[in-house]
Motif scaffolding. Structure first.
Motif, short mmCIF file in Angstrom:
data_model
loop_
_atom_site.label_atom_id
_atom_site.label_comp_id
_atom_site.label_asym_id
_atom_site.label_seq_id
_atom_site.Cartn_x
_atom_site.Cartn_y
_atom_site.Cartn_z
N PRO A 182 -1.24 0.87 -12.12
CA PRO A 182 -0.88 -0.54 -11.85
C PRO A 182 0.09 -0.69 -10.69
N GLU A 183 0.70 0.42 -10.24
CA GLU A 183 1.61 0.35 -9.10
C GLU A 183 0.89 0.38 -7.76
N TRP A 184 -0.40 0.74 -7.75
CA TRP A 184 -1.11 0.83 -6.47
C TRP A 184 -1.05 -0.46 -5.66
N PRO A 185 -1.28 -1.65 -6.24
CA PRO A 185 -1.20 -2.86 -5.42
C PRO A 185 0.17 -3.08 -4.80
N ARG A 186 1.22 -2.78 -5.57
CA ARG A 186 2.58 -2.97 -5.05
C ARG A 186 2.85 -1.96 -3.92
N GLN A 187 2.40 -0.73 -4.10
CA GLN A 187 2.57 0.27 -3.05
C GLN A 187 1.82 -0.14 -1.79
N ALA A 188 0.63 -0.69 -1.98
CA ALA A 188 -0.14 -1.16 -0.83
C ALA A 188 0.58 -2.28 -0.10
N ALA B 44 3.27 -4.31 4.76
CA ALA B 44 4.40 -4.96 5.43
C ALA B 44 4.88 -4.13 6.61
N ARG B 45 4.91 -2.80 6.45
CA ARG B 45 5.35 -1.93 7.55
C ARG B 45 4.33 -1.92 8.69
N ILE B 46 3.06 -1.90 8.31
CA ILE B 46 2.01 -1.91 9.34
C ILE B 46 2.03 -3.21 10.11
N GLU B 47 2.17 -4.32 9.42
CA GLU B 47 2.23 -5.61 10.10
C GLU B 47 3.43 -5.67 11.03
#
Length: 396
Positions: free
Chosen positions: A218-224, A229-232
């Motif tokens: 369930p943490e995958w979406p938050r990690q994504a 945010a860093r990529i943007e």
């Protein structure tokens, strides 16, 4: 250099973690220290504060009387905004100056109490949050001389645990003996921060791992979201959009513990222009991958050109596919997980394939063989996905 953001609620023990990181070799930039520097006697910052809040914020020696200033801004939103407008730009400039002075191979730890509140998280390669139960934090603050009511008011005025978890790549539990959190820091330093710095500096990927399916996290979406945010931030105006794609974006679907993301650009020239900015942000480019496998419904290889970057973080494997908007692979990368989310039968069929292929390549560190083994199934499935999109009116 590797930029690490360090934060945590008041009384969490953040300073203990900062000291240990310095002992291990980190370069510390303490925003509280810089905040004092920019309002030293004789500084433009102090002069601006006096002009805004009056000379009663000075002590008898002409230095800033912090409790007097706190009385003027606590609970006054407009006054706090004015204070921040005066001090934050000066602290930001001094921070950039200190970071520029750090060695090229440094692990720079930026200690920022309000990192979450001011939205700084995407500026760092990694964010560490130090946490402790509120009762422990109140007790520590009372031991420092604060009244319990004041301690609780200060805690309530800061970010919530949920807001901190949203940005935390590393969550350090400081609820036990101090040796426990120091051991966590030592482990983090040796196995994540040191190799992460080297990977960023040398523009290299972490060691390859054999494909292995794990249960949906369930943490995958938050990690994504943190990676996006860093990529943007790194891509700036060249980014049309960034999306979480692949199996980790499908709730409940077991997958390899690798976050797949897609950065949409307007042209391959824009993709190539982002090689250095993304590399500096911790996503080095893989120069040997230049495209996806063409399919019969769009056989021209030029339509499948892309660039691929990977996360340099050994603690969070991730792939970043950079594709041109409107190309077949770009559309399919968004369509396929949407189809899986909508169709339970096809999702189960795909999972069975993934399990069989992962078992077959369980000792193979090259994921190319794993991907190639799925291609025959994908060749039959993708036209069905396109048909589903037409029937349902799905759009990217």
């Amino acid at each position: 250099m590797l930029r690490v953001g360090l934060s945590g609620g008041i009384g969490s023990g953040k300073s203990t973690v900062a000291r240990r990181l310095v002992e291990r070799g980190a370069v510390l930039i303490d925003s509280d220290v810089l905040a004092r520097e920019v309002v030293q006697p004789g500084s433009p910052g102090l002069a601006e504060l006096v002009e805004r809040f009056g000379s009663e914020i000075l002590d008898t020696d002409g230095a800033l009387n912090r409790p007097a200033l706190a009385e003027k801004v606590f609970g006054d939103t407009a006054a706090r905004a004015d204070l921040n407008a005066i001090t934050h730009p000066k602290i930001r400039d001094l921070t950039a100056e200190r970071m520029a002075q750090a060695p090229a191979d440094a692990i720079v730890v930026h200690d920022v109490p309000l990192l979450v509140e001011v939205g700084y998280a995407p500026n760092y390669h990694l964010v560490i949050i130090v946490d402790a139960p509120e009762l422990d934090r109140v007790r520590r603050l009372v031991d420092r001389g604060l009244a319990e009511q004041d301690a609780r008011a200060r805690i309530a005025a800061q970010a919530t645990d949920e807001q901190r978890r949203e940005v935390a790549d590393v969550w350090l539990d400081n609820s036990g003996p101090v040796d426990d959190v120091l051991a966590q820091v030592d482990e983090l330093w040796q196995h994540r921060l040191v190799p992460f710095e080297e990977n960023v500096r040398l523009r290299q990927r972490p060691p390859k791992r054999a494909p292995k399916l794990v249960e949906s996290d369930p943490e995958w979406p938050r990690q994504a979201r943190r990676l996006i945010a860093r990529i943007e931030r790194a891509a700036g105006n060249e980014a049309v959009r960034v999306d979480h794609i692949g199996s980790t974006s499908v709730p409940g679907l077991p997958a390899k513990d690798i976050i797949d993301l897609q950065l949409t650009v307007r042209s391959l020239a824009d993709a190539d222009a982002l090689a250095d900015p993304l590399g500096e942000a911790g996503f080095p480019v893989l120069s040997d991958i230049r495209g996806d496998t063409p399919h019969s419904f769009a056989p021209d290889p030029a339509l499948w050109a892309k660039r691929v970057h990977v996360s340099a973080d050994p603690g969070r494997y991730a792939n970043l596919h950079v594709r041109v908007e409107g190309t077949p692979a770009w559309r399919l990368a968004l369509l396929f997980p949407a189809w899986l989310r909508a169709d339970e039968a096809i999702r189960d069929e795909y999972l069975n394939l993934k399990r069989e292929v992962a078992a077959r390549h369980a000792t193979d560190p090259s994921h190319d063989a794993y991907a190639e083994a799925k291609e025959p199934w994908m060749a039959e499935a993708l036209p069905k996905a396109l048909q589903w999109a037409d029937q349902t009116g799905w759009t990217p």
